[in-house]
Write an enzyme that holds these catalytic residues in place. Structure first.
Site, PDB file in Angstrom:
ATOM      1  N   VAL A 181       0.811  -1.226   0.000  1.00 30.98           N
ATOM      2  CA  VAL A 181       0.000   0.000   0.000  1.00 30.98           C
ATOM      3  C   VAL A 181       0.845   1.277   0.000  1.00 30.98           C
ATOM      4  O   VAL A 181       0.302   2.375  -0.030  1.00 30.98           O
ATOM      5  CB  VAL A 181      -1.023   0.034   1.171  1.00 30.98           C
ATOM      6  CG1 VAL A 181      -1.978  -1.140   1.096  1.00 30.98           C
ATOM      7  CG2 VAL A 181      -0.324   0.105   2.526  1.00 30.98           C
ATOM      8  N   TYR A 206       1.716   6.203  15.551  1.00 29.10           N
ATOM      9  CA  TYR A 206       0.510   5.434  15.208  1.00 29.10           C
ATOM     10  C   TYR A 206      -0.757   6.286  15.366  1.00 29.10           C
ATOM     11  O   TYR A 206      -1.589   6.375  14.463  1.00 29.10           O
ATOM     12  CB  TYR A 206       0.444   4.196  16.094  1.00 29.10           C
ATOM     13  CG  TYR A 206      -0.700   3.264  15.758  1.00 29.10           C
ATOM     14  CD1 TYR A 206      -0.668   2.446  14.638  1.00 29.10           C
ATOM     15  CD2 TYR A 206      -1.833   3.199  16.581  1.00 29.10           C
ATOM     16  CE1 TYR A 206      -1.714   1.596  14.335  1.00 29.10           C
ATOM     17  CE2 TYR A 206      -2.886   2.349  16.282  1.00 29.10           C
ATOM     18  CZ  TYR A 206      -2.828   1.550  15.158  1.00 29.10           C
ATOM     19  OH  TYR A 206      -3.868   0.701  14.859  1.00 29.10           O
TER      20      TYR A 206
HETATM   21  N1  LIG Z   1      -5.822  -5.058  16.386  1.00 26.44           N
HETATM   22  C1  LIG Z   1      -6.153  -3.948  16.979  1.00 26.44           C
HETATM   23  O1  LIG Z   1      -6.271  -3.865  18.206  1.00 26.44           O
HETATM   24  C2  LIG Z   1      -6.396  -2.696  16.163  1.00 26.44           C
HETATM   25  C3  LIG Z   1      -6.918  -1.568  16.821  1.00 26.44           C
HETATM   26  C4  LIG Z   1      -7.150  -0.416  16.089  1.00 26.44           C
HETATM   27  C5  LIG Z   1      -6.898  -0.381  14.728  1.00 26.44           C
HETATM   28  N2  LIG Z   1      -6.385  -1.500  14.118  1.00 26.44           N
HETATM   29  C6  LIG Z   1      -6.102  -1.385  12.691  1.00 26.44           C
HETATM   30  O2  LIG Z   1      -6.704  -2.466  11.998  1.00 26.44           O
HETATM   31  C7  LIG Z   1      -5.973  -2.730  10.815  1.00 26.44           C
HETATM   32  C8  LIG Z   1      -5.682  -4.216  10.732  1.00 26.44           C
HETATM   33  O3  LIG Z   1      -4.871  -4.576  11.835  1.00 26.44           O
HETATM   34  P1  LIG Z   1      -4.854  -6.060  12.451  1.00 26.44           P
HETATM   35  O4  LIG Z   1      -5.061  -5.920  13.905  1.00 26.44           O
HETATM   36  O5  LIG Z   1      -5.722  -6.932  11.666  1.00 26.44           O
HETATM   37  O6  LIG Z   1      -3.312  -6.409  12.255  1.00 26.44           O
HETATM   38  P2  LIG Z   1      -2.585  -7.545  11.428  1.00 26.44           P
HETATM   39  O7  LIG Z   1      -1.140  -7.298  11.667  1.00 26.44           O
HETATM   40  O8  LIG Z   1      -3.159  -8.863  11.752  1.00 26.44           O
HETATM   41  O9  LIG Z   1      -2.950  -7.189   9.909  1.00 26.44           O
HETATM   42  C9  LIG Z   1      -2.381  -6.125   9.212  1.00 26.44           C
HETATM   43  C10 LIG Z   1      -2.153  -6.574   7.769  1.00 26.44           C
HETATM   44  O10 LIG Z   1      -1.638  -5.460   7.020  1.00 26.44           O
HETATM   45  C11 LIG Z   1      -0.627  -5.939   6.161  1.00 26.44           C
HETATM   46  N3  LIG Z   1       0.298  -4.884   5.780  1.00 26.44           N
HETATM   47  C12 LIG Z   1       1.200  -4.246   6.563  1.00 26.44           C
HETATM   48  N4  LIG Z   1       1.918  -3.383   5.830  1.00 26.44           N
HETATM   49  C13 LIG Z   1       1.459  -3.468   4.556  1.00 26.44           C
HETATM   50  C14 LIG Z   1       1.788  -2.820   3.342  1.00 26.44           C
HETATM   51  N5  LIG Z   1       2.775  -1.907   3.275  1.00 26.44           N
HETATM   52  N6  LIG Z   1       1.094  -3.132   2.233  1.00 26.44           N
HETATM   53  C15 LIG Z   1       0.102  -4.063   2.270  1.00 26.44           C
HETATM   54  N7  LIG Z   1      -0.251  -4.722   3.388  1.00 26.44           N
HETATM   55  C16 LIG Z   1       0.421  -4.427   4.517  1.00 26.44           C
HETATM   56  C17 LIG Z   1       0.066  -7.041   6.975  1.00 26.44           C
HETATM   57  O11 LIG Z   1       0.827  -7.914   6.147  1.00 26.44           O
HETATM   58  C18 LIG Z   1      -1.106  -7.710   7.667  1.00 26.44           C
HETATM   59  O12 LIG Z   1      -1.618  -8.793   6.932  1.00 26.44           O
HETATM   60  C19 LIG Z   1      -4.719  -1.853  10.877  1.00 26.44           C
HETATM   61  O13 LIG Z   1      -4.929  -0.694  10.085  1.00 26.44           O
HETATM   62  C20 LIG Z   1      -4.642  -1.491  12.332  1.00 26.44           C
HETATM   63  O14 LIG Z   1      -3.946  -0.282  12.540  1.00 26.44           O
HETATM   64  C21 LIG Z   1      -6.132  -2.648  14.778  1.00 26.44           C
END
Ligand SMILES: NC(=O)c1ccc[n+]([C@@H]2O[C@H](COP(=O)([O-])OP(=O)(O)OC[C@H]3O[C@@H](n4cnc5c(N)ncnc54)[C@H](O)[C@@H]3O)[C@@H](O)[C@H]2O)c1
Length: 249
Positions: free
Chosen positions: A64, A154
């Protein structure tokens, strides 16, 4: 009733966590899904599960932060499925460290993936979303709404995602495109596993009560994304929904 019958959805970050759960949720509600990530093993597994749910699936590598990969994947999605109805910007990275330890390069990298990536995907998808009168769902965070200790980079990136969401909502609403966001609290995924907070973190700074009985996995966020992307959310635009069990209530 299958809310996404005949709909085409593009999901980033679909190799794990919230992205995978969202792809699966939308596939199981009838969507054709075009899923992308940089983690190809996990992505292939997600694709298999979506197929098992009966969906038409395409998957491809898309970093991305790479504008060429973004544009070619959006074009490939429209080429394959004929249109694009929903973009789910879910890919993201977490960096939690003491304010003084975060380097400018690390800060820029977090903005690049979480915020600039969301911008570039949205820009590439919007001409197609205008045609389909579709929508975007972005992934912000509770860190955009309340201070998050150790989250200078973040939280700033997610604050930007929230502002970008509102901007797109008002700039494109008259053309029939909606743009909303979810604000997950702490959700159990790979991102929040061991090592997420600095070893010497002051846990008093991190303690914030979550009133519900137990922590939840990514499915709860996927369900909210599905609501926002579906016709059930047809009059919701420029909105953010906390999915945090009441942590910030
Ligand atoms: N888990 C939480 O508590 C939480 C809370 C708030 C927000 N979020 C947000 O939710 C979203 C998903 O997070 P998650 O918890 O599922 O984490 P996760 O690490 O399981 O998933 C994140 C995914 O993004 C992919 N990714 C990272 N960098 C990338 C890049 N440059 N290009 C393409 N793909 C890329 C990773 O390979 C991974 O599969 C994120 O935006 C995160 O900030 C998560």
């Amino acid at each position: 009733m299958e809310r996404f019958e005949g709909k085409v959805v593009f999901v980033t970050g679909a190799a794990s966590g919230i992205g995978r759960a969202t792809a699966l949720r939308l596939a199981s509600e009838g969507a054709s899904v075009y899923i992308v990530d940089v983690a190809m093993d996990g992505l292939e597994e997600t694709a298999k599960s979506c197929e098992e749910a009966g969906a038409a699936v395409a998957f491809a590598r898309c970093d991305v932060t790479d504008e060429d990969e973004i544009r070619s994947n959006i074009a490939a999605c429209v080429e394959k499925f004929g249109k694009l109805d929903t973009l789910c910007n879910i890919a993201g990275i977490l960096l939690l460290d003491h304010f003084g330890n975060i380097t400018a390069d690390q800060f820029r990298r977090v903005l690049e993936v979480n915020l600039v990536g969301t911008f570039m995907l949205s820009q590439a998808a919007l001409p197609h979303l205008i045609e389909s009168k579709g929508s975007i769902v972005n992934t912000s965070s509770t860190s955009a709404l309340a201070g998050m200790p150790y989250g200078a980079a973040y939280g700033t990136s997610k604050g930007g995602v929230s502002a970008l969401t509102r901007t797109i909502a008002v700039e494109f609403g008259k053309q029939g495109v909606r743009c909303n966001a979810v604000n997950p609290g702490s959700i159990q995924t790979a991102m929040t596993g061991p090592g997420a907070v600095p070893e010497d973190a002051d846990m008093r700074l991190l303690a914030r009560a979550m009133p519900l009985d137990r922590a939840r996995g990514p499915e709860v966020v996927a369900a909210t994304i599905a609501l926002l992307a579906s016709d059930d959310g047809s009059h919701i635009n420029g909105e953010e929904i906390r999915v945090d069990g009441g942590t910030l209530a």
